[in-house]
Motif scaffolding. Structure first.
Motif, PDB file in Angstrom:
ATOM      1  N   PRO A   1      -1.798   3.261  -2.994  1.00  0.00           N
ATOM      2  CA  PRO A   1      -2.550   4.273  -2.870  1.00  0.00           C
ATOM      3  C   PRO A   1      -2.404   5.188  -1.971  1.00  0.00           C
ATOM      4  O   PRO A   1      -2.861   6.122  -2.149  1.00  0.00           O
ATOM      5  N   TRP A   2      -1.711   4.777  -1.311  1.00  0.00           N
ATOM      6  CA  TRP A   2      -1.033   6.038  -0.147  1.00  0.00           C
ATOM      7  C   TRP A   2      -0.190   7.515  -0.943  1.00  0.00           C
ATOM      8  O   TRP A   2      -0.967   8.484  -0.984  1.00  0.00           O
TER       9      TRP A   2
ATOM     10  N   LYS B   1      -3.140   9.110  -3.651  1.00  0.00           N
ATOM     11  CA  LYS B   1      -3.765   9.972  -2.457  1.00  0.00           C
ATOM     12  C   LYS B   1      -3.355  11.160  -2.662  1.00  0.00           C
ATOM     13  O   LYS B   1      -4.006  12.561  -2.182  1.00  0.00           O
TER      14      LYS B   1
ATOM     15  N   LYS C   1      -9.245  13.818   1.785  1.00  0.00           N
ATOM     16  CA  LYS C   1      -8.441  14.094   3.187  1.00  0.00           C
ATOM     17  C   LYS C   1      -8.026  13.264   4.256  1.00  0.00           C
ATOM     18  O   LYS C   1      -8.418  11.811   3.718  1.00  0.00           O
ATOM     19  N   SER C   2      -7.334  13.757   5.016  1.00  0.00           N
ATOM     20  CA  SER C   2      -6.138  13.551   5.287  1.00  0.00           C
ATOM     21  C   SER C   2      -6.569  12.244   6.598  1.00  0.00           C
ATOM     22  O   SER C   2      -7.783  13.932   7.107  1.00  0.00           O
TER      23      SER C   2
ATOM     24  N   GLU D   1       0.339  -1.459   0.313  1.00  0.00           N
ATOM     25  CA  GLU D   1       0.221   0.372   0.077  1.00  0.00           C
ATOM     26  C   GLU D   1       0.838   0.752   0.378  1.00  0.00           C
ATOM     27  O   GLU D   1       0.701   2.775   0.365  1.00  0.00           O
TER      28      GLU D   1
END
Lengths: 496, 450
Positions: A423-424, A427, A472-473, A420
């Motif tokens: 994806p991070w 983002k 949105k964190s 992952e």
């Protein structure tokens, strides 16, 4: 400490190889300390979920020929194998033109009362059930956190049942709490198959073993070995018992990476004298040349190797030149497993990319070869000038990876594979490309294709740019403002 | 119990897991926006349950707390010796600092439970902190993710919700759908919310997009609870009945297609005393919509296609009841064998059995098997003369369907890596979507008559 096939379980990477999951510094410093035997692991003050060795051991063992695996654990400890059933089983079956069947992993389903009264009766019952349902040629019993903590002597049942059923029953002591490194599960698998189905042989054949997840991309490298007069033997998912039995006749072995392949290659070297090549991987152009020169010298095929190298180099020279031109000035952030992290660091350099930072999920300062050759990352630190590249080892702690990424210079692209990171990074608006962990990474061809993939990635960043704007964190200001790059105790290097 | 039945329930030797362990209960917390589970478990426990409940179940991941950032002590050998409570306390304290969160659910797994770490004490030590901390013990040796789901909901009700409050007129809570486990949970809850709104209610749903702690806080004030499952969450609505005197309507499944959707609407209308004419108009419109779309595809599915008529099903109780009702009552199929593979507690088996055989079918001679062994269906069906031309199940059953030369259609966890998006088979339009997806599989499977 090295490979020891005389004990039921194997020594974990931390003790056997001095492997670590916590470090922050430079490749030069880390590899130097690793070689000198003074590389210290650092503990974390804050951790997130990771993986365990049990998960990996099950996935590897269940892909061995027609084996049935007995998971001596609560039922959930094999629930995740539905994923490896697809990757290591059904997909690989398709690759090698087989019909394929599902993983056969039976759980002893340890319940609360079993933690009090013991679960060995259930273990026996499950082994019998497995035998009755499938009549496999071999069975492997894998232990878990729960069976270990309650002190079950599963190995005695293994020996007893082997006698009763008359088939080989292997044993893998693979409880998740044993090692901080999930890749220790690959050692548990290797140890179990090495003790169960590897076979003595006095003959040598012109065979080179390849130890890895899958044979993906094998056609390309097989061609080169054929020109040297050697056939490849694949000890990967869906390998047959015969393939394991044949392995001792090989002249040499190499693996997809240190983490997955070292123990089995090391076992073959120690027990049967099959040379283990581990100082270079054939990945990218530089790796390809160094690997084949080393192999060529060992096999006495230097001239043939030089010819192959010349051909491959020429074949891709123009495209490589173009790619380098297009990637000039671009910078990457890398997050991958212990070997591939540093293989891709070198490959990035070969493509003319700057490397801002490399995260490795763990680091092995040495591998299971009986000779004293250095590990690939240590060789690269010197030979490829990676000394000063910033690096960390972080047990795939994505909070740490994210923090590191956001505190350093913003990369143009992130190179990762699973766990992952992609994806991070996407983002937060940074494009990510997937690295390969297979023979598809071999040679100049792979180097050029990977470079071209990055070029295309950078041509249209709409998806990640817009994703980043809508991010949105889930983290607080306090976390976002943290200056330290990691949660290592006693190692709070701040970014200036 | 006969020998055969004994064999099917021998409580060890199960394979092809279609459930996660109790720790998978964290996915119920993760479905409630800004509720953060903090784990005192091994480093790989989340991954094991997450793979079967989320990743390989419609390609789901948690949001906003995507799995890899879930705090966990990564329990190790040292914790066995020295105990891990203090480390757990520190990880919870750090989590409060680093995450935007409304509620922390502190949970533990097998190892912490065996060595006796007291997570109740750890959770209670945060009393008075900005972010409330509740706890749930979720060791895998106690049960599967459905047990975990129940534990998490009970923790919320017991430890987070206040005492009785004033009821809000027309408010209805919805239960019985286990988020993530039912891959279609998000789309289904959106559909149910719309239906309830159309019928004049104020639905209160705690899971999914834009649903969070405010919805959780509203649970006690509902006029009634709607339970849509054969057995799951029955303990929850009973608990709410006891604590808040909230009555509940138990409809035994999430309906797909016109027959069962209409039944649900009529059941709600009767329970809540709705205007009959309004309800019947609504039903007429819904059924008309369903048959409009079906009618527009009839020609192509009857053009030289060797259509199957029989099926076997392997799945959760909820998926089995919903799917069998629709397949039989609306699509006109004949069931051969049904395997329920989620370890239904024995006291609920009768209810599941009744729900499953409540069909518009004269000859209900199909067999129902309760088992925890996912390998059993293949072992048995491969020996059957008429195992069914269609296999409805999970991604584990694709190989079985292939070996039987049957058509595979995923209906139960883990449905596979294909992305789920907002798909749902609930209601009239959900029936259309089921019909479309199902017949697409049949048509693409090349069942021609020449």
């Amino acid at each position: 400490m090295a490979v020891n096939l005389n004990t039921p379980g194997c020594e974990i990477k931390e003790r056997r190889l001095g492997s670590i999951t916590g470090y922050f510094g430079t490749i030069g410093d880390m590899t130097r300390k690793g070689c000198e035997g003074c590389l210290k692991n650092k503990k974390r003050c804050f951790t997130t979920v990771s993986q365990c060795s049990h998960y990996e051991a099950l996935g590897q063992l269940a892909a061995v020929d027609d084996a049935v695996i007995i998971d001596h654990a609560p039922v959930g400890c094999s629930a995740g194998q539905v994923c490896f059933n697809r990757i290591f089983n059904l997909n690989v079956s398709k690759m090698i033109g087989e019909r394929g069947r599902n993983f056969r992993i039976m759980s002893t389903d340890i319940k609360e009362s079993d933690t009090v009264f013991g679960g060995l009766a259930k273990l026996r019952k499950t082994i019998r059930k497995a035998y009755d349902r499938y009549h496999p040629s071999q069975i492997y019993v894998v232990t878990s956190c729960v069976s270990a903590i309650i002190g079950e002597d599963a190995n005695s049942v293994v020996e007893e049942m082997q006698e009763e059923l008359g088939i080989p029953i292997g044993f893998a002591a693979s409880e998740g709490i044993k090692s901080k490194i999930w890749a220790s599960g690959y050692d548990d698998y290797s140890h179990a198959v090495a003790r169960t189905i590897l076979k003595d042989s006095d003959e040598r054949e012109n065979i080179i073993n390849y130890v890895g997840f899958s044979p993906l991309g094998k056609e390309y490298i097989e061609g080169f070995f054929e020109r040297l007069g050697y056939k490849m033997n694949f000890l990967t998912a869906r390998a047959k018992t015969e393939d394991y039995e044949r392995a001792s006749k090989a002249v040499a072995s190499f693996g997809q990476c240190g983490a997955q392949s070292s123990y089995l290659c090391g076992a073959l070297e120690k027990r049967f004298g099959v040379k283990y090549f581990q100082s270079h991987f054939p990945y990218g152009g530089i790796g390809f040349e160094r690997f084949f020169r080393e192999v060529g010298e060992y096999l006495g095929k230097q001239d043939e190797v030089e010819e192959i190298i010349r051909e491959e180099r020429e074949k891709y020279a123009d495209r490589l030149e173009r790619v380098r031109e297009q990637l000039k000035g671009k910078k990457v952030f890398i997050a991958l497993g212990a070997t591939f992290a540093y293989e891709y660091t070198r490959i990035a350099g070969e493509l003319g990319l700057g490397v801002i930072h490399t995260v490795a999920y763990h680091y092995d300062p040495r591998l299971d070869n009986i000779t004293d050759e250095r590990v690939a990352a240590a060789v690269d630190a010197i030979e490829s000038g990676l000394e000063n590249v910033s690096t960390s080892v972080n047990d795939s702690q994505q909070m740490e990876t994210l923090l590191t990424m956001r505190n350093l210079e913003k990369p143009d692209v992130v190179i990762s594979r699973v766990h992952e990171t992609a994806p991070w990074s996407m983002k937060i608006g940074i494009p990510a490309v997937t690295g390969s962990a297979s023979l598809n990474l071999v040679g100049y061809r792979a180097l050029v294709e990977f470079g071209e993939r990055i070029v295309e990635e950078l041509k249209n960043k709409n998806f990640v740019t817009k994703l980043g704007k809508n991010f949105k964190s889930p983290f607080t200001e306090e976390y976002e403002q943290l200056k330290q790059l990691h949660f290592l105790q006693g190692g709070k290097e701040d970014v200036e | 119990m006969s020998n055969k039945e004994e064999n099917r329930k021998q409580n060890c030797g199960s394979e092809q897991q279609r459930v996660g362990c109790a720790l998978g209960g964290i996915y119920t917390a993760l479905a409630i926006n800004n509720v953060l589970p903090v784990l005192h478990s091994g480093p790989g426990c989340q991954l094991q349950s997450g793979t079967v409940l989320a990743k390989l179940n419609g390609g789901q991941n948690a949001y906003p707390y995507q799995e890899t950032i879930i705090p966990c002590t990564d329990f190790s050998e040292a914790d066995v010796i020295f105990g891990g409570s203090e480390r757990f306390r520190k990880v919870i304290a750090s989590s409060m600092k680093y995450y935007k969160t409304d509620l922390i659910v502190a949970v533990d797994g097998c190892t912490a439970e065996i060595v006796g770490d007291d997570i109740k004490e750890v959770a209670e030590s945060f009393e008075g902190s900005d972010v409330p901390v509740i706890y749930a013990t979720l060791p895998g040796f106690k049960g599967n993710n459905l047990y975990g789901h129940s534990q998490v909901l009970k923790a919320i009700i017991d430890q987070f919700l206040d005492g009785p409050v004033e009821k809000v007129e027309k408010q209805v809570n919805v239960w019985g759908i286990v988020p993530f486990y039912d891959a279609t949970w998000q789309g289904t809850l959106v559909g149910i919310e719309k239906l309830l709104k159309d019928l004049g209610f104020k639905p209160n749903i705690i899971y999914g997009r834009n649903k969070g702690i405010e919805e959780v806080k509203k649970i006690p004030q509902a006029e009634w609870n709607l339970l849509l499952s054969p057995w799951l969450d029955l303990d929850i609505v009973k608990k709410l009945e006891k604590k808040y005197q909230t009555p509940f309507l138990h409809f035994d499944h999430v309906p797909s297609g016109p027959t069962e959707t209409t039944k649900l609407i009529r059941a709600i209308a009767e329970f809540a005393d709705l205007d009959k004419e309004f309800v019947e108009d609504y039903i007429r419109d819904g059924e008309e919509e369903y048959y409009y779309y079906i009618s527009r595809q009839l020609a192509s599915i009857n053009e030289g296609i060797n259509l199957p008529k029989t099926f076997s099903l392997i799945g959760s109780a909820a998926a089995a009841v919903s799917t069998v009702r629709f397949m039989v009552n609306d699509l006109g199929f004949v069931p051969k064998k049904v395997y329920i593979v989620e370890n239904v507690p024995e006291k609920h088996e009768e209810a599941v059995r009744n729900a499953l055989y409540d069909l518009e079918l004269e000859d209900k001679d199909f067999e129902l098997v309760f088992t925890d062994d996912g390998g059993l269906p293949a072992a048995e069906l491969l020996q059957e003369e008429t195992p069914g031309e269609v296999i409805l199940g999970s991604t584990w059953d694709e190989v079985l369907a292939r070996d039987l030369n049957a058509t595979f259609f995923p209906i139960s966890v883990p449905i596979g890596p294909g992305l789920i998006g907002r798909k749902s088979y609930f209601g009239y339009t959900g029936g259309v979507d089921f019909f479309v997806d199902f017949y697409t599989r049949l048509l693409e499977g090349g069942r021609t008559s020449i």
